[in-house]
Design a protein around this motif. Structure first.
Motif, PDB file in Angstrom:
ATOM      1  N   THR A 178       1.005  -0.974   0.146  1.00  0.00           N
ATOM      2  CA  THR A 178      -0.040   0.126  -0.356  1.00  0.00           C
ATOM      3  C   THR A 178       1.442   1.583  -0.305  1.00  0.00           C
ATOM      4  OG1 THR A 178      -1.416  -1.224   1.269  1.00  0.00           O
ATOM      5  CG2 THR A 178      -1.634   1.743   1.295  1.00  0.00           C
ATOM      6  N   ASP A 179       1.900   1.176   0.026  1.00  0.00           N
ATOM      7  CA  ASP A 179       2.574   2.227   0.260  1.00  0.00           C
ATOM      8  C   ASP A 179       3.554   2.322  -1.026  1.00  0.00           C
ATOM      9  OD1 ASP A 179       4.214   4.402   1.175  1.00  0.00           O
ATOM     10  OD2 ASP A 179       6.429   3.404   2.322  1.00  0.00           O
ATOM     11  N   GLY A 180       2.969   3.362  -2.533  1.00  0.00           N
ATOM     12  CA  GLY A 180       3.437   3.381  -3.261  1.00  0.00           C
ATOM     13  C   GLY A 180       2.817   5.298  -3.899  1.00  0.00           C
ATOM     14  N   LEU A 181       2.216   5.381  -2.292  1.00  0.00           N
ATOM     15  CA  LEU A 181       1.799   7.323  -3.754  1.00  0.00           C
ATOM     16  C   LEU A 181       2.223   8.308  -1.865  1.00  0.00           C
ATOM     17  CD1 LEU A 181      -1.633   6.753  -5.504  1.00  0.00           C
ATOM     18  CD2 LEU A 181       0.158   6.911  -5.931  1.00  0.00           C
ATOM     19  N   ASP A 182       2.220   9.262  -2.097  1.00  0.00           N
ATOM     20  CA  ASP A 182       2.479   9.856  -1.020  1.00  0.00           C
ATOM     21  C   ASP A 182       1.245  10.276   0.173  1.00  0.00           C
ATOM     22  OD1 ASP A 182       5.042  10.907  -2.425  1.00  0.00           O
ATOM     23  OD2 ASP A 182       4.479  12.815  -2.897  1.00  0.00           O
ATOM     24  N   ILE A 227     -11.177  -6.320   7.997  1.00  0.00           N
ATOM     25  CA  ILE A 227     -12.185  -6.069   7.715  1.00  0.00           C
ATOM     26  C   ILE A 227     -11.232  -4.253   7.923  1.00  0.00           C
ATOM     27  CG2 ILE A 227     -14.038  -4.774   8.567  1.00  0.00           C
ATOM     28  CD1 ILE A 227     -14.610  -7.608   8.795  1.00  0.00           C
ATOM     29  N   ILE A 228     -10.842  -3.708   9.455  1.00  0.00           N
ATOM     30  CA  ILE A 228     -10.385  -2.617   9.362  1.00  0.00           C
ATOM     31  C   ILE A 228      -8.920  -2.369   8.810  1.00  0.00           C
ATOM     32  CG2 ILE A 228      -8.364  -1.908  11.411  1.00  0.00           C
ATOM     33  CD1 ILE A 228     -10.650  -2.993  13.736  1.00  0.00           C
ATOM     34  N   GLY A 229      -8.706  -3.487   8.216  1.00  0.00           N
ATOM     35  CA  GLY A 229      -7.091  -2.871   7.403  1.00  0.00           C
ATOM     36  C   GLY A 229      -7.754  -3.196   6.017  1.00  0.00           C
ATOM     37  N   GLY A 230      -9.164  -3.014   5.880  1.00  0.00           N
ATOM     38  CA  GLY A 230      -9.606  -3.932   4.264  1.00  0.00           C
ATOM     39  C   GLY A 230      -9.233  -2.558   2.722  1.00  0.00           C
ATOM     40  N   VAL A 231      -8.198  -1.689   3.397  1.00  0.00           N
ATOM     41  CA  VAL A 231      -7.662  -1.072   2.243  1.00  0.00           C
ATOM     42  C   VAL A 231      -6.154  -2.047   2.097  1.00  0.00           C
ATOM     43  CG1 VAL A 231      -6.193   0.957   1.785  1.00  0.00           C
ATOM     44  CG2 VAL A 231      -8.549   1.535   2.289  1.00  0.00           C
ATOM     45  N   VAL A 240      -7.511  -5.211   0.012  1.00  0.00           N
ATOM     46  CA  VAL A 240      -7.634  -4.960  -1.582  1.00  0.00           C
ATOM     47  C   VAL A 240      -6.622  -4.667  -2.143  1.00  0.00           C
ATOM     48  CG1 VAL A 240      -9.183  -3.122  -3.151  1.00  0.00           C
ATOM     49  CG2 VAL A 240      -9.993  -4.042  -0.636  1.00  0.00           C
ATOM     50  N   GLU A 241      -5.936  -3.674  -2.010  1.00  0.00           N
ATOM     51  CA  GLU A 241      -4.293  -4.024  -2.284  1.00  0.00           C
ATOM     52  C   GLU A 241      -3.660  -4.826  -2.890  1.00  0.00           C
ATOM     53  OE1 GLU A 241      -3.958  -0.402  -3.778  1.00  0.00           O
ATOM     54  OE2 GLU A 241      -2.469   0.374  -2.472  1.00  0.00           O
ATOM     55  N   THR A 242      -4.004  -5.438  -2.043  1.00  0.00           N
ATOM     56  CA  THR A 242      -2.834  -6.960  -2.307  1.00  0.00           C
ATOM     57  C   THR A 242      -4.205  -7.789  -2.764  1.00  0.00           C
ATOM     58  OG1 THR A 242      -2.800  -6.501   0.138  1.00  0.00           O
ATOM     59  CG2 THR A 242      -1.872  -9.244  -0.438  1.00  0.00           C
ATOM     60  N   LEU A 243      -5.464  -7.745  -3.057  1.00  0.00           N
ATOM     61  CA  LEU A 243      -6.054  -9.425  -3.984  1.00  0.00           C
ATOM     62  C   LEU A 243      -5.677  -8.441  -5.167  1.00  0.00           C
ATOM     63  CD1 LEU A 243      -9.370  -9.514  -1.767  1.00  0.00           C
ATOM     64  CD2 LEU A 243      -7.737 -11.295  -2.102  1.00  0.00           C
ATOM     65  N   SER A 244      -5.359  -6.757  -5.345  1.00  0.00           N
ATOM     66  CA  SER A 244      -5.473  -6.229  -6.665  1.00  0.00           C
ATOM     67  C   SER A 244      -3.977  -6.605  -7.579  1.00  0.00           C
ATOM     68  CB  SER A 244      -5.543  -4.655  -7.072  1.00  0.00           C
ATOM     69  OG  SER A 244      -4.675  -4.415  -6.409  1.00  0.00           O
ATOM     70  N   VAL A 245      -2.702  -7.168  -6.820  1.00  0.00           N
ATOM     71  CA  VAL A 245      -2.086  -7.486  -7.373  1.00  0.00           C
ATOM     72  C   VAL A 245      -2.350  -8.915  -7.695  1.00  0.00           C
ATOM     73  CG1 VAL A 245       0.699  -7.784  -6.643  1.00  0.00           C
ATOM     74  CG2 VAL A 245      -0.145  -5.790  -5.886  1.00  0.00           C
ATOM     75  N   MET A 248      -2.608  -0.702 -14.064  1.00  0.00           N
ATOM     76  CA  MET A 248      -1.221  -1.268 -13.494  1.00  0.00           C
ATOM     77  C   MET A 248      -1.571  -1.532 -11.695  1.00  0.00           C
ATOM     78  SD  MET A 248       2.331   1.571 -12.805  1.00  0.00           S
ATOM     79  CE  MET A 248       2.812   1.342 -14.431  1.00  0.00           C
ATOM     80  N   SER A 249      -1.184  -2.588 -11.036  1.00  0.00           N
ATOM     81  CA  SER A 249      -1.003  -2.775 -10.175  1.00  0.00           C
ATOM     82  C   SER A 249       0.444  -2.432  -8.916  1.00  0.00           C
ATOM     83  CB  SER A 249      -1.689  -4.471  -9.983  1.00  0.00           C
ATOM     84  OG  SER A 249      -0.452  -4.948 -10.035  1.00  0.00           O
ATOM     85  N   PRO A 250      -0.250  -2.262  -7.630  1.00  0.00           N
ATOM     86  CA  PRO A 250      -1.212  -2.315  -6.527  1.00  0.00           C
ATOM     87  C   PRO A 250      -2.645  -1.336  -7.891  1.00  0.00           C
ATOM     88  CG  PRO A 250       0.156  -2.198  -4.867  1.00  0.00           C
ATOM     89  CD  PRO A 250       0.917  -1.819  -7.090  1.00  0.00           C
ATOM     90  N   LEU A 251      -3.714  -1.050  -7.306  1.00  0.00           N
ATOM     91  CA  LEU A 251      -5.040  -0.653  -7.378  1.00  0.00           C
ATOM     92  C   LEU A 251      -4.333   0.802  -7.221  1.00  0.00           C
ATOM     93  CD1 LEU A 251      -8.174  -0.640  -8.300  1.00  0.00           C
ATOM     94  CD2 LEU A 251      -7.862  -0.957  -5.932  1.00  0.00           C
TER      95      LEU A 251
END
Length: 323
Positions: free
Chosen positions: A170-174, A253-257, A260-265, A282-285
């Motif tokens: 998930t650490d991909g954008l500022d 659930i709490i870490g749902g984001v 989702v990011e991992t599933l997209s990859v 492109m992935s991640p999402l």
């Protein structure tokens, strides 16, 4: 009075420490030429970020340590949380350092990183055994439990390794991980406090403050990146808190984001290898939305809002429908 406001005081203290450390630490990283290498296959708009100081996760970890030692009790629970947070943070630090030293985007090999994560998971399990930790899983929103017994060990390894890597992805954008991380840890601070697990609540609050303090320097345009030092450390902390609060399944659930990011990859890789086609641009999402024309800031804020929804649902299931 202090006891009633201890979480707020903890957040503020960690925030201030991070904000004070940042201006001292970032110039040092710049002078040491600890700059981030950017993937050539990533969005072209990210190439201008090359050279931005990385390993800023050290700011988060230092602020966290100082705050936890000040406000939390010295007990096995806190030692466990420090072990998984600093342990995985150390793996990330080594990964970042090799990337910088070799001037490449690859640090530790996947095998080396995985081996380190497994060894740390084994140490964590041994500590849990010494603590007499409950090996059952609570089903969110229900009074039911599932006893795993010896199978709790492989589950623990899966949880620790899976969470640290999901948070890392998930650490991909500022500001993306800093914001979504603060939201998830904030939810856990509430859950731990209502569950009377006060030291875990204080630890969670300390992470919130440290991450928000780091966000001052990491918001777009970022002056520093947290690197794997921060992302793996935060992943270890998140998994550790879920283990201490016995909400291991609720973490999804709490870490749902992060899920989702991992599933997209995973979906992208499986689709490309089996059908020769990509599902996302492109992935991640988060990169997919960037390439559809969204600004980086719009993607980040949208993910923050989605993270709040997931966190709110998690708090509702655990606190409002208290077991």
């Amino acid at each position: 009075m202090f006891a009633d406001n201890v979480l707020i005081v903890t957040i503020v203290a960690a925030f201030l420490i991070a904000v004070l450390i940042g201006p001292l630490f970032i110039p040092v990283l710049r002078r040491l030429k600890f700059g981030q290498a950017i993937r050539e296959e990533g969005p072209q708009s990210h190439q201008k970020k090359a050279g931005t100081p990385t390993m800023g996760g050290t700011i988060i970890l230092l602020a966290l340590i100082f705050t936890v030692l000040k406000f939390a009790n010295a007990n096995m629970e806190v030692y466990f949380l420090l072990l998984v947070t600093l342990g995985y943070g150390l793996i990330g630090f080594l990964d970042d350092f090799i990337k910088i030293r070799k001037k490449r985007n690859l640090g530790l090999t996947a095998r080396q990183k995985f081996a380190g994560q497994i060894v740390l998971g084994i140490l964590a399990y041994i500590l849990l055994l010494l603590m007499g930790h409950d090996t059952s899983l609570h089903l969110p929103g229900t009074p039911w439990k599932l006893e795993l017994g010896y199978f709790y060990f492989p589950f623990l390894l899966f949880l620790l390794v899976g969470t640290t890597n999901a948070v890392n992805i998930t650490d991909g954008l500022d500001g993306l991980l800093a914001g979504t991380g603060a939201i998830a840890f904030g939810a856990y601070a509430i859950i731990a406090w209502f569950g009377q697990d006060y030291d875990t609540a204080i630890f969670s609050a300390a992470v919130v403050g440290a991450v928000l303090g780091f966000l001052v320097f990491n918001a777009h345009p970022a002056r520093v990146f947290m690197g794997d030092t921060g992302s793996l450390g935060l992943g270890g902390a998140l998994a550790g808190i879920a283990i201490m609060t016995k909400t291991e399944l609720l973490l999804a659930i709490i870490g749902g984001v992060f899920v989702v990011e991992t599933l997209s990859v995973i979906m992208q890789v499986v689709s490309f290898k089996t059908r020769g086609k990509r599902i996302f641009r492109m992935s991640p999402l988060h990169h997919h939305f960037e390439l559809t024309g969204w600004s980086e800031w719009r993607v980040v804020v949208t993910f923050w809002l989605v993270g709040m929804i997931f966190a709110g649902l998690g708090v509702y299931l655990e606190v409002v429908t208290i077991r």
